[in-house]
Design a protein around this motif. Structure first.
Motif, PDB file in Angstrom:
ATOM      1  N   SER A   1      -0.204   8.896  -4.151  1.00 52.20           N
ATOM      2  CA  SER A   1      -1.220   9.770  -3.576  1.00 52.20           C
ATOM      3  C   SER A   1      -0.592  11.046  -3.011  1.00 52.20           C
ATOM      4  O   SER A   1      -1.114  12.155  -3.202  1.00 52.20           O
ATOM      5  CB  SER A   1      -1.980   9.017  -2.477  1.00 52.20           C
ATOM      6  OG  SER A   1      -2.908   9.855  -1.822  1.00 52.20           O
TER       7      SER A   1
ATOM      8  N   GLU B   1       0.366   4.961  -1.823  1.00 49.24           N
ATOM      9  CA  GLU B   1       0.333   6.195  -1.041  1.00 49.24           C
ATOM     10  C   GLU B   1       1.447   7.153  -1.440  1.00 49.24           C
ATOM     11  O   GLU B   1       1.308   8.371  -1.284  1.00 49.24           O
ATOM     12  CB  GLU B   1       0.379   5.878   0.456  1.00 49.24           C
ATOM     13  CG  GLU B   1      -0.863   5.170   0.961  1.00 49.24           C
ATOM     14  CD  GLU B   1      -2.161   5.885   0.612  1.00 49.24           C
ATOM     15  OE1 GLU B   1      -2.193   7.134   0.663  1.00 49.24           O
ATOM     16  OE2 GLU B   1      -3.149   5.201   0.271  1.00 49.24           O
TER      17      GLU B   1
ATOM     18  N   GLY C   1      -4.682  12.355   2.162  1.00 54.71           N
ATOM     19  CA  GLY C   1      -4.520  10.957   1.800  1.00 54.71           C
ATOM     20  C   GLY C   1      -5.098  10.113   2.911  1.00 54.71           C
ATOM     21  O   GLY C   1      -5.242  10.586   4.051  1.00 54.71           O
TER      22      GLY C   1
ATOM     23  N   ILE D   1      -6.061   5.825   4.506  1.00 54.48           N
ATOM     24  CA  ILE D   1      -6.364   4.393   4.441  1.00 54.48           C
ATOM     25  C   ILE D   1      -7.341   4.107   5.566  1.00 54.48           C
ATOM     26  O   ILE D   1      -6.964   3.850   6.718  1.00 54.48           O
ATOM     27  CB  ILE D   1      -5.117   3.507   4.581  1.00 54.48           C
ATOM     28  CG1 ILE D   1      -4.141   3.739   3.428  1.00 54.48           C
ATOM     29  CG2 ILE D   1      -5.537   2.030   4.607  1.00 54.48           C
ATOM     30  CD1 ILE D   1      -2.901   2.862   3.477  1.00 54.48           C
TER      31      ILE D   1
ATOM     32  N   SER E   1       8.704   4.332  -2.067  1.00 56.74           N
ATOM     33  CA  SER E   1       7.950   4.271  -0.823  1.00 56.74           C
ATOM     34  C   SER E   1       8.899   3.912   0.311  1.00 56.74           C
ATOM     35  O   SER E   1      10.007   3.463   0.102  1.00 56.74           O
ATOM     36  CB  SER E   1       6.823   3.246  -0.937  1.00 56.74           C
ATOM     37  OG  SER E   1       7.360   1.991  -1.276  1.00 56.74           O
TER      38      SER E   1
ATOM     39  N   PHE F   1       3.322   8.403   1.917  1.00 53.59           N
ATOM     40  CA  PHE F   1       2.534   9.551   1.471  1.00 53.59           C
ATOM     41  C   PHE F   1       3.372  10.825   1.606  1.00 53.59           C
ATOM     42  O   PHE F   1       3.431  11.655   0.694  1.00 53.59           O
ATOM     43  CB  PHE F   1       1.252   9.647   2.295  1.00 53.59           C
ATOM     44  CG  PHE F   1       0.414  10.860   2.002  1.00 53.59           C
ATOM     45  CD1 PHE F   1      -0.509  10.860   0.971  1.00 53.59           C
ATOM     46  CD2 PHE F   1       0.550  12.013   2.770  1.00 53.59           C
ATOM     47  CE1 PHE F   1      -1.281  11.994   0.697  1.00 53.59           C
ATOM     48  CE2 PHE F   1      -0.208  13.149   2.515  1.00 53.59           C
ATOM     49  CZ  PHE F   1      -1.136  13.136   1.470  1.00 53.59           C
TER      50      PHE F   1
ATOM     51  N   ALA G   1       2.662   3.347   5.172  1.00 50.70           N
ATOM     52  CA  ALA G   1       1.952   4.032   4.090  1.00 50.70           C
ATOM     53  C   ALA G   1       1.913   5.541   4.333  1.00 50.70           C
ATOM     54  O   ALA G   1       2.049   6.335   3.397  1.00 50.70           O
ATOM     55  CB  ALA G   1       0.541   3.475   3.958  1.00 50.70           C
TER      56      ALA G   1
ATOM     57  N   TYR H   1      -2.875   4.325  -9.417  1.00 52.10           N
ATOM     58  CA  TYR H   1      -3.571   5.534  -8.974  1.00 52.10           C
ATOM     59  C   TYR H   1      -4.357   6.084 -10.156  1.00 52.10           C
ATOM     60  O   TYR H   1      -3.789   6.325 -11.231  1.00 52.10           O
ATOM     61  CB  TYR H   1      -2.575   6.586  -8.457  1.00 52.10           C
ATOM     62  CG  TYR H   1      -3.260   7.765  -7.796  1.00 52.10           C
ATOM     63  CD1 TYR H   1      -3.484   7.782  -6.418  1.00 52.10           C
ATOM     64  CD2 TYR H   1      -3.706   8.846  -8.552  1.00 52.10           C
ATOM     65  CE1 TYR H   1      -4.129   8.848  -5.812  1.00 52.10           C
ATOM     66  CE2 TYR H   1      -4.356   9.922  -7.946  1.00 52.10           C
ATOM     67  CZ  TYR H   1      -4.564   9.915  -6.578  1.00 52.10           C
ATOM     68  OH  TYR H   1      -5.218  10.963  -5.979  1.00 52.10           O
TER      69      TYR H   1
ATOM     70  N   VAL I   1      -6.719   5.981  -5.114  1.00 57.07           N
ATOM     71  CA  VAL I   1      -5.749   4.902  -4.985  1.00 57.07           C
ATOM     72  C   VAL I   1      -6.438   3.605  -5.392  1.00 57.07           C
ATOM     73  O   VAL I   1      -7.588   3.355  -5.012  1.00 57.07           O
ATOM     74  CB  VAL I   1      -5.262   4.795  -3.526  1.00 57.07           C
ATOM     75  CG1 VAL I   1      -4.535   3.478  -3.293  1.00 57.07           C
ATOM     76  CG2 VAL I   1      -4.367   5.978  -3.179  1.00 57.07           C
TER      77      VAL I   1
ATOM     78  N   PHE J   1      -2.460  13.032   6.150  1.00 59.29           N
ATOM     79  CA  PHE J   1      -2.855  11.626   5.971  1.00 59.29           C
ATOM     80  C   PHE J   1      -3.623  11.160   7.205  1.00 59.29           C
ATOM     81  O   PHE J   1      -3.231  11.454   8.340  1.00 59.29           O
ATOM     82  CB  PHE J   1      -1.605  10.760   5.778  1.00 59.29           C
ATOM     83  CG  PHE J   1      -1.881   9.295   5.617  1.00 59.29           C
ATOM     84  CD1 PHE J   1      -2.077   8.754   4.356  1.00 59.29           C
ATOM     85  CD2 PHE J   1      -1.935   8.451   6.718  1.00 59.29           C
ATOM     86  CE1 PHE J   1      -2.333   7.390   4.201  1.00 59.29           C
ATOM     87  CE2 PHE J   1      -2.182   7.096   6.575  1.00 59.29           C
ATOM     88  CZ  PHE J   1      -2.385   6.570   5.305  1.00 59.29           C
TER      89      PHE J   1
ATOM     90  N   GLN K   1       0.816  -1.206   0.000  1.00 58.41           N
ATOM     91  CA  GLN K   1       0.000   0.000   0.000  1.00 58.41           C
ATOM     92  C   GLN K   1       0.849   1.255   0.000  1.00 58.41           C
ATOM     93  O   GLN K   1       0.421   2.317  -0.468  1.00 58.41           O
ATOM     94  CB  GLN K   1      -0.924  -0.005   1.223  1.00 58.41           C
ATOM     95  CG  GLN K   1      -2.021  -1.054   1.157  1.00 58.41           C
ATOM     96  CD  GLN K   1      -2.801  -1.137   2.454  1.00 58.41           C
ATOM     97  OE1 GLN K   1      -2.328  -1.702   3.436  1.00 58.41           O
ATOM     98  NE2 GLN K   1      -3.978  -0.578   2.461  1.00 58.41           N
TER      99      GLN K   1
END
Length: 325
Positions: free
Chosen positions: A145, A142, A220, A222, A324, A176, A172, A297, A259, A160, A138
């Motif tokens: 994102s 992100e 952003g 989750i 990431s 971000f 994640a 995305y 996402v 986030f 993930q």
């Protein structure tokens, strides 16, 4: 093939699967029996529903080769008993969500002849002899994102909001921030807010409101059902956000993009690998930088800066020049 009817579990002792038997449905006795454990709601427009769509594709693809059932919305204290019940009835048990990790690791050794797969657990977890970990990565999504968020922010500040503070969600959030800084190093990234629940809209709205009050204008996230609260907060603040993991309607101006994290891909992979004899108790990465896909995305904004930011961030992920966390 079983026609699975999921039940909301109030107590693990009451957990059952109402399903057609193999004899009733014409499924052969040597079909692979599969139990999929969804601790949340399969209509959450999030992680669980994305997995459930894959579950449905498994039924369509494999027909009488697979005898499958599932359960949803299980209370955390009941995870272990629910998993034990599934393990006593199936050849393969798939647990969706890192919040189940400690229970899966307790139950798997009790059933050495059953294969277990955990989706979304710790990326550094050591697999057990009969337990594999599938990582949707993930953090990659992100990163994208965050890159888009920074490109469209008019205040130069983004934030986030996550559900439960699990390692994958914390990672994640860091990604971000890395994506936002990749697009514009001057972007201010507020400290992430963790709701403590993926499915509480009121708490999610409060968390988002705090971020918007702190100066952020793009969010952003989750969370699952909690997105309803984030969306309300964004609209009330005149802000925007990224949706997902299931892409939605780009006509809604609240969403700069979505996402896409296809958890169902991992359920399909688990079943197919057992059927073809390639299943192994290992960490298996999915996502943009793997050969298995499942992450992307979908950009709704037509802002040229957003298009450029997404293109550049995706290229940097793929070629390894940025990434990431």
């Amino acid at each position: 093939m079983r026609t699975a009817i999921a039940l909301t579990a109030v107590a693990a002792a009451a957990l059952t699967l109402t399903a057609c038997s193999s004899e009733d449905s014409g499924t052969s006795g040597d079909a692979l029996s599969v139990g999929v454990f969804f601790p949340g709601s399969i209509s959450d427009t999030g992680f669980m529903e994305s997995g459930y769509l894959g579950y449905q594709r498994v039924l369509d693809t494999y027909g009488d080769k697979v005898d499958a059932g599932y359960v949803e919305q299980v209370a955390a204290p009941d995870y272990q008993q629910a998993l034990q019940r599934f393990a006593s009835e199936n050849d393969l048990v798939i647990s969706v969500g890192g919040q189940t990790d400690s229970d899966v690791r307790k139950v798997a050794p009790q059933f050495p002849d059953v294969k277990f797969v955990e989706i979304g657990g710790p990326a550094d977890a050591v697999p057990l002899d009969n337990l594999a970990y599938y990582d949707p990565q993930q953090a990659e999504a992100e990163f994208l994102s965050g890159a888009v968020a920074a490109s469209v922010s008019t205040k130069g500040a983004v934030a986030f909001v996550g559900g439960v503070e699990l390692p994958a969600i914390v990672n994640a959030a860091a990604s971000f921030e890395a994506g936002a800084k990749f697009t514009d190093p001057a972007t201010r990234v507020l400290s992430p807010q963790y709701v403590g629940d993926f499915n509480d809209p009121a708490k999610a709205k409060q968390a988002a409101g705090a971020e918007f009050a702190g100066g952020a204008d793009v969010l952003g996230q989750i969370v699952n059902l909690g997105k309803q609260g984030l969306q309300q907060a964004a609209r009330e603040s005149g802000a925007s956000m990224s949706g997902g993991p299931i892409p939605g309607d780009c006509s809604d101006p609240t969403y700069v993009g979505y996402v896409r994290t296809d958890i169902g891909t991992e359920i399909e992979y688990a079943v197919s690998s057992v059927l073809d004899g390639t299943w192994a108790a290992e960490q298996v990465p999915f996502g943009l930088t793997s050969d298995k896909g499942g992450t992307d995305y979908l950009l709704c904004s037509t802002d040229p800066a957003a298009v450029t930011a997404l293109t550049d961030a995706k290229a940097a992920l793929i070629d390894g020049t940025a990434g990431s966390q």
